[in-house]
Design a protein around this motif. Structure first.
Motif, PDB file in Angstrom:
ATOM      1  N   GLU A  32       0.825  -1.206   0.000  1.00  0.00           N
ATOM      2  CA  GLU A  32       0.000   0.000   0.000  1.00  0.00           C
ATOM      3  C   GLU A  32       0.860   1.258   0.000  1.00  0.00           C
ATOM      4  O   GLU A  32       0.516   2.256  -0.647  1.00  0.00           O
ATOM      5  CB  GLU A  32      -0.933  -0.012   1.209  1.00  0.00           C
ATOM      6  CG  GLU A  32      -2.012  -1.089   1.134  1.00  0.00           C
ATOM      7  CD  GLU A  32      -3.012  -0.960   2.267  1.00  0.00           C
ATOM      8  OE1 GLU A  32      -3.501   0.163   2.517  1.00  0.00           O
ATOM      9  OE2 GLU A  32      -3.305  -1.990   2.909  1.00  0.00           O
ATOM     10  N   ASP A  33       1.985   1.236   0.731  1.00  0.00           N
ATOM     11  CA  ASP A  33       2.887   2.382   0.709  1.00  0.00           C
ATOM     12  C   ASP A  33       3.541   2.535  -0.659  1.00  0.00           C
ATOM     13  O   ASP A  33       3.734   3.660  -1.150  1.00  0.00           O
ATOM     14  CB  ASP A  33       3.965   2.223   1.786  1.00  0.00           C
ATOM     15  CG  ASP A  33       3.403   2.320   3.193  1.00  0.00           C
ATOM     16  OD1 ASP A  33       2.482   3.122   3.401  1.00  0.00           O
ATOM     17  OD2 ASP A  33       3.882   1.583   4.070  1.00  0.00           O
ATOM     18  N   GLU A  93       2.198   1.658  -3.455  1.00  0.00           N
ATOM     19  CA  GLU A  93       1.162   2.213  -4.314  1.00  0.00           C
ATOM     20  C   GLU A  93       1.034   3.719  -4.109  1.00  0.00           C
ATOM     21  O   GLU A  93       0.923   4.485  -5.073  1.00  0.00           O
ATOM     22  CB  GLU A  93      -0.173   1.530  -4.010  1.00  0.00           C
ATOM     23  CG  GLU A  93      -1.338   2.112  -4.792  1.00  0.00           C
ATOM     24  CD  GLU A  93      -2.683   1.636  -4.275  1.00  0.00           C
ATOM     25  OE1 GLU A  93      -3.509   1.208  -5.097  1.00  0.00           O
ATOM     26  OE2 GLU A  93      -2.899   1.701  -3.051  1.00  0.00           O
ATOM     27  N   SER A 132       4.497  -7.970   1.889  1.00  0.00           N
ATOM     28  CA  SER A 132       3.257  -7.863   2.656  1.00  0.00           C
ATOM     29  C   SER A 132       3.493  -8.102   4.136  1.00  0.00           C
ATOM     30  O   SER A 132       2.585  -7.906   4.951  1.00  0.00           O
ATOM     31  CB  SER A 132       2.224  -8.865   2.126  1.00  0.00           C
ATOM     32  OG  SER A 132       2.726 -10.187   2.213  1.00  0.00           O
ATOM     33  N   LYS A 184       1.868  -1.517   7.098  1.00  0.00           N
ATOM     34  CA  LYS A 184       1.715  -0.247   6.397  1.00  0.00           C
ATOM     35  C   LYS A 184       2.307   0.874   7.238  1.00  0.00           C
ATOM     36  O   LYS A 184       2.126   0.942   8.444  1.00  0.00           O
ATOM     37  CB  LYS A 184       0.229   0.014   6.136  1.00  0.00           C
ATOM     38  CG  LYS A 184      -0.035   1.291   5.345  1.00  0.00           C
ATOM     39  CD  LYS A 184      -1.523   1.498   5.137  1.00  0.00           C
ATOM     40  CE  LYS A 184      -1.790   2.801   4.400  1.00  0.00           C
ATOM     41  NZ  LYS A 184      -3.247   3.046   4.225  1.00  0.00           N
TER      42      LYS A 184
END
Length: 407
Positions: free
Chosen positions: A304-305, A307, A341, A345
């Protein structure tokens, strides 16, 4: 019936006759002698057939291949199904396991170097083919991983010890300088001829071999099918082991049950959040350079970071980075970006990951068992992948944990 089934039937008949003891009739005595002769003939024929099959397999191997395992660019699963152990087992047991104590065990070389020779005694299971090869030679690239993970960055090798004490280099003070010629014996600095002395801050750390393992239940049909076995070993078991190794390298607690990962190792640098992700990572890069003289090899981020960094835009909606049609590996401040993963985050790790060493103590081993109270009734078996390895973080100060968000 094949030879194995015929032998099994004759043995059962012999056992029934044996129960009668001295009460055997003349006809039964004659039959017992005939059974004994047939059993001996079958055993001789089966032994001869096995030797012939082994000779044929050796003859059909390409030059440089051993009869124990084919060399070349094969995956773990392919090496397992092509091994003499599995082939021999299938010849003797075409319908899968026929006893409660069956096992096929296959040991392969070290994950990284391909140099260590493993030797093991045959397993005493009483089943033909149930043994480990005594040696394997010339195997390259034992594992096949998805490209560009943290495991591609660390050093991987072997060890002969299940436990090691080693020195961690936690800080370096570089006092190198140009020195003048000593004109007296009273000089107190470099100009007076006193040679400089750099200092190292070290600490003793322990490295212990831990067992990484996973297993699955499979049917006898899967056990007898090469493609199914390769898919299970390569697609599930090996991938799961690599995942747990990656997770441990990052998050290992350092307790009695698991080694210390990067996030729980004393001496790793820390960079607080500053303005945004890009600014924080640039600050971390500078911190590594000024503290330990490290040129970062990569930055590992939560997906997510990663992204969020890709989607950074200016006031006109234009991507600050290469955008969705970029080619090649993504970078930030010229440092390759990788994802994991197993990083929460808001946390990234940047630095030289080659200072981490994963040393294999017992090489990856694939084994199949059916020693369970009702597996034989259900035509099920248990296939297991297992290895033992220890990890060391030699120079913690060449790694930095960066916080990518406030709080």
């Amino acid at each position: 019936m094949n030879r194995q089934e015929t032998l099994k039937a004759l043995v059962a008949e012999a056992e029934n006759l044996e129960k009668k003891g001295t009460n055997l009739t003349e006809k039964e005595i004659s039959r017992a002698e005939e059974i004994s002769r047939q059993i001996q003939q079958l055993k001789t024929a089966m032994s001869s057939a096995k030797k012939t099959a082994a000779t044929l397999r050796a003859a059909t191997h390409n030059e440089g291949e051993t009869s124990t395992m084919l060399e070349g660019k094969f995956t773990i699963g392919e090496k397992f199904v092509k091994s003499d152990e599995v082939r021999g087992f299938r010849e003797d047991h075409p319908h899968g396991f026929e006893s409660k104590n069956g096992v096929v065990n296959f040991a392969v070389k070290d994950v990284a170097s391909g140099q260590r020779v493993l030797k093991a005694d045959p397993l005493n299971t009483g089943i033909p083919g149930a043994s480990r090869p005594e040696y394997v030679e010339g195997i390259d690239d034992l594992t096949y991983r998805k490209p560009r993970t943290i495991l591609d960055l660390i050093y991987q090798g072997t060890t002969n010890s299940p436990w090691l004490q080693y020195r961690q280099l936690r800080a370096v003070t570089n006092n190198a300088s140009i020195t003048g010629e000593a004109k007296t014996t009273t000089g107190t600095d470099a100009k007076g001829g006193l040679k400089p002395l750099s200092t190292l801050t070290t600490a003793t750390a322990d490295a212990k071999a831990f067992t990484y393992a996973d297993g699955l239940e499979i049917t006898n049909q899967e056990l007898s099918d090469d493609g199914a076995l390769v898919g299970i070993i390569d697609g599930e078991l090996e991938a799961n082991l690599l995942d747990v190794i990656e997770k441990t390298l990052i998050n290992g607690s350092g307790s009695a049950d698991e080694p210390a990962g990067i996030l729980h190792t004393t001496g790793v640098l820390n960079q607080a959040f500053d303005t945004d992700i890009a600014t924080t990572l640039r600050k971390a890069k500078t911190l590594l350079s000024t503290t330990s003289g490290t040129t970062p090899q990569a930055v590992v981020m939560n997906p997510e970071d990663n992204e969020a960094l890709d989607l950074l835009q200016d006031k006109n909606g234009r991507y600050l980075g290469a955008g969705p049609f970029a080619s090649g590996d993504p970078t930030v401040w010229s440092i390759p970006r990788l994802e994991s993963s197993y990083l929460e985050k808001g946390t990234a790790i940047i630095g030289d990951f080659s200072v981490i060493q994963l040393l294999v103590y017992e090489a990856l081993n694939i084994a199949v068992f059916n020693q369970h109270k009702d597996y034989a009734q259900r035509n099920l078996s248990y296939i297991r992948a297992e290895m033992r390895a220890l990890q060391m973080i030699r120079k913690p100060a060449q790694l930095c944990v960066a916080k990518l968000a406030q709080g």
